[in-house]
Design an enzyme around this catalytic site. Sequence first.
Site, PDB file in Angstrom:
ATOM      1  CD  GLU A 255      -2.082   1.943   1.915  1.00  0.00           C
ATOM      2  OE1 GLU A 255      -1.803   2.965   1.265  1.00  0.00           O
ATOM      3  OE2 GLU A 255      -2.282   1.928   3.131  1.00  0.00           O
ATOM      4  CB  CYS A 294      -1.892   6.484   2.519  1.00  0.00           C
ATOM      5  SG  CYS A 294      -3.080   5.626   3.537  1.00  0.00           S
TER       6      CYS A 294
HETATM    7  P1  NDP Z   1       9.405   4.492   3.608  1.00  0.00           P
HETATM    8  O1  NDP Z   1       8.885   3.773   2.438  1.00  0.00           O
HETATM    9  O2  NDP Z   1      10.801   4.919   3.613  1.00  0.00           O
HETATM   10  O3  NDP Z   1       9.187   3.643   4.936  1.00  0.00           O
HETATM   11  C1  NDP Z   1       8.057   2.830   5.171  1.00  0.00           C
HETATM   12  C2  NDP Z   1       8.444   1.673   6.061  1.00  0.00           C
HETATM   13  O4  NDP Z   1       9.414   0.882   5.378  1.00  0.00           O
HETATM   14  C3  NDP Z   1       9.130   2.093   7.340  1.00  0.00           C
HETATM   15  O5  NDP Z   1       8.784   1.195   8.353  1.00  0.00           O
HETATM   16  C4  NDP Z   1      10.596   1.977   7.001  1.00  0.00           C
HETATM   17  O6  NDP Z   1      11.404   1.802   8.129  1.00  0.00           O
HETATM   18  C5  NDP Z   1      10.577   0.734   6.144  1.00  0.00           C
HETATM   19  N1  NDP Z   1      11.714   0.592   5.284  1.00  0.00           N
HETATM   20  C6  NDP Z   1      12.318   1.534   4.536  1.00  0.00           C
HETATM   21  N2  NDP Z   1      13.320   0.982   3.835  1.00  0.00           N
HETATM   22  C7  NDP Z   1      13.351  -0.321   4.138  1.00  0.00           C
HETATM   23  C8  NDP Z   1      14.174  -1.417   3.760  1.00  0.00           C
HETATM   24  N3  NDP Z   1      15.139  -1.268   2.896  1.00  0.00           N
HETATM   25  N4  NDP Z   1      13.912  -2.609   4.288  1.00  0.00           N
HETATM   26  C9  NDP Z   1      12.922  -2.797   5.167  1.00  0.00           C
HETATM   27  N5  NDP Z   1      12.120  -1.796   5.575  1.00  0.00           N
HETATM   28  C10 NDP Z   1      12.321  -0.574   5.069  1.00  0.00           C
HETATM   29  O7  NDP Z   1       8.456   5.673   3.834  1.00  0.00           O
HETATM   30  P2  NDP Z   1       8.620   6.852   4.869  1.00  0.00           P
HETATM   31  O8  NDP Z   1       8.005   6.401   6.133  1.00  0.00           O
HETATM   32  O9  NDP Z   1       9.991   7.396   4.956  1.00  0.00           O
HETATM   33  O10 NDP Z   1       7.771   7.911   4.134  1.00  0.00           O
HETATM   34  C11 NDP Z   1       8.232   8.391   2.883  1.00  0.00           C
HETATM   35  C12 NDP Z   1       7.072   8.768   2.033  1.00  0.00           C
HETATM   36  O11 NDP Z   1       6.221   7.649   1.839  1.00  0.00           O
HETATM   37  C13 NDP Z   1       6.198   9.795   2.632  1.00  0.00           C
HETATM   38  O12 NDP Z   1       6.735  11.060   2.520  1.00  0.00           O
HETATM   39  C14 NDP Z   1       4.964   9.569   1.829  1.00  0.00           C
HETATM   40  O13 NDP Z   1       5.093  10.161   0.581  1.00  0.00           O
HETATM   41  C15 NDP Z   1       4.918   8.079   1.671  1.00  0.00           C
HETATM   42  N6  NDP Z   1       4.063   7.430   2.658  1.00  0.00           N
HETATM   43  C16 NDP Z   1       2.949   6.780   2.261  1.00  0.00           C
HETATM   44  C17 NDP Z   1       2.142   6.189   3.176  1.00  0.00           C
HETATM   45  C18 NDP Z   1       0.948   5.419   2.825  1.00  0.00           C
HETATM   46  O14 NDP Z   1       0.181   5.107   3.721  1.00  0.00           O
HETATM   47  N7  NDP Z   1       0.714   5.023   1.628  1.00  0.00           N
HETATM   48  C19 NDP Z   1       2.369   6.295   4.591  1.00  0.00           C
HETATM   49  C20 NDP Z   1       3.589   6.948   4.917  1.00  0.00           C
HETATM   50  C21 NDP Z   1       4.394   7.477   3.968  1.00  0.00           C
HETATM   51  P3  NDP Z   1      12.258   3.016   8.733  1.00  0.00           P
HETATM   52  O15 NDP Z   1      11.298   4.011   9.236  1.00  0.00           O
HETATM   53  O16 NDP Z   1      13.028   2.373   9.815  1.00  0.00           O
HETATM   54  O17 NDP Z   1      13.093   3.533   7.608  1.00  0.00           O
END
Ligand code: NDP
Length: 680
Positions: A255, A294
């Site tokens: 998602e 989101c």
């Molecule tokens: P990310 O995609 O960076 O992170 C989402 C989750 O994935 C976090 O738990 C993060 O952990 C984890 N993650 C990131 N990289 C890895 C990896 N290589 N291996 C395993 N887990 C990983 O999103 P962000 O939270 O930084 O948000 C960035 C952007 O995403 C926002 O600005 C927005 O545009 C979008 N977003 C969309 C959402 C939705 O509901 N669709 C919700 C939130 C954000 P960690 O925090 O430890 O890096």
Amino acid sequence: MSVLQSYIAGQWLGETPAKALPSAINGDTIAHTHEETIDFAQAVEYGRNTGVKSLLALDFQQRAAILKELAIYIQERKEELYAISHHTGCTRADSGIDIDGGFGTLFTYASTGRKELPSGNVAHEGPVAQLGKNNHFNGTHILVPRRGVCVHINAFNFPIWGMLEKFAPAFLAGMPCIVKPATATSYVTEAAVRVINDSGLLPEGALQLIIGGTGDLLDRLEEQDFVTFTGSADTARKLKSHPNIMARSIPFNAEADSLNSAILAPDVNPEDEEFGIFAKEVVKEMTAKAGQKCTAIRRVLVPAEHLNALAETIKGRLSNIVAGDPKEEGVRMGALSSSDQLRDVNEAIDRLLETSECVFGKHGSFKPVGQGVENGAFIAPHLLINHHPLKDGGAHDLEAFGPVATLMPYNGIEEALTLAAKGKGSLVTTLTTRDPAIAAQMIPVLAAQHGRLQILDAEAAKESTGHGSPLPMLKHGGPGRAGGGEELGGIRAVHHYLQRTAIQGSPTMVAAVTREYVRGAKVIENDVHPFRRHFDDLQIGESLLTHRRTVTEADIVNFGCLSGDHFYMHFDDIAARKTQFGQRIAHGYFVLSAAAGLFVYPGEGPVLANYGLDTLRFITPVAPGDTIRARLTCKRKIDQGRTSPEGHPQGVVMWDVEVTNQDDELVASYDILTLVAKRQ
Ligand code: NDP
């Protein structure tokens, strides 16, 4: 300063501080992640062995009952979670979406599980297909728990709801979960997991928590495991194409961020009530959770002639929004969840300004209220206008994950649909129209590109749950850029975590596996009427073949007079002769009533109530002179752990009923639902 701990293999792990996690309100450090590395081999082994075993020692119904108790327990301790959630920049209303939304989802899944899942750990999905001419060979579908672990990788914006909306269906499906919250707000998830642990309700191994990174976890997953992800489209792409996930075909549900639109239809004019409702919805979506949802509205499609009027209405509403520390009186918008997010959103706005002008926000005076807020992650709501939205790029491609929306003027319905589709697949769109014909024209086209569609007019607005609220009973997730995944949607979410398998065999074998009587399977007949058996004693397949009854014209006349149903087919011989039946026939409801008269046991007994019929079909007509009989067979038993109002334990029994005529033709077919007492 507290150090957050992971919860791995039944132990809390972590003492040495690593990364500092600041408050979004004033920048103060709230907690640290831990330095100690997690042994992911141990985590998955513990999940697969201890977790799977303890979860499958329970059945669907028992797990549903635990979810309900857990929801009640979290609800009782929710104020502790509100206190912590405040540091993520949330107003009380924002926290409510996360916290009450979280345990609310548990309540919904508890009830969905009780109503829609059987006892045991095999769900019979059906439909049963007769594969041989003489019904010696059947096929059907079953759903069974996978024997693996579920890894849930969650976003920072909903540290509790994000965990629980995935945990609830996975738990019902019998999968142990390893939850990895986004690091920035993991202190809220950790607090929630401590509350869950304190409840003592979950079986051993059902839930593990990772603070920090996932290390080599994804390399350690196997074919029976499952990964779900919420976050950015980039990370979704990266993780989905992880070599181990690809090589082992591990299901991956994503998602991702989504450029949701809201469309003001061409029939709505500024003087209409719907115009104000639309503007209000846009402002609500911009400011709730400071736009970090989101599902938030990023692109606002407006008929070109109403662009200025809508911009002015939205600006008027935005200028009344007080931002700041939610503890301060009157604050309606909190902060972004971290200074990293603040930087990202500001950068995204700068890039959006390459294709749009800013009409509210960037150049205005913005002063969040509260102490120390200058170190917090506050940002003004920003309203932009893209005057050339048919060009690709800009807000069609770039998400500013904050209180930012872009107005896009359009000319005609086709152009509005084209613009909406430029999101390349979205979670949700709201269409505001007063005209059902416009809704009927636009919604099916929009549906191809969206996971959910809200049609908002003055009537719906009275009770609307809002553009931005995913509901447990409705699907959440969209195609294309939105990740292509699917969450929630009632029982569907549980089915996602289960393995669907087609089985084939004789009806007796199929009935044994599904624990559900299948027509053609061997029946058990004995001297005791099935209605005289308690829930505990009844066996699937226990059956009664009744005596016969010849239907007479007097039956038809009496039933017509009693019910008042004098339909020509039963009472007008001339008209009835002209029909496909060529004669008068008995009422279908008479056949039902007569069948009940044939199979019920009249005396007091453990069968307490008949609460409905399912799958009723009248197959062959019954005419005066036909002789009918019924077969009643115990089809399914569900033990929901319920008691009568007087406290007497009882279970649900579904009975298969076949009514046949003198030629053994099926006349009527249905399932009856009853409540049957258990032995004291
Ligand atoms: P990310 O995609 O960076 O992170 C989402 C989750 O994935 C976090 O738990 C993060 O952990 C984890 N993650 C990131 N990289 C890895 C990896 N290589 N291996 C395993 N887990 C990983 O999103 P962000 O939270 O930084 O948000 C960035 C952007 O995403 C926002 O600005 C927005 O545009 C979008 N977003 C969309 C959402 C939705 O509901 N669709 C919700 C939130 C954000 P960690 O925090 O430890 O890096």
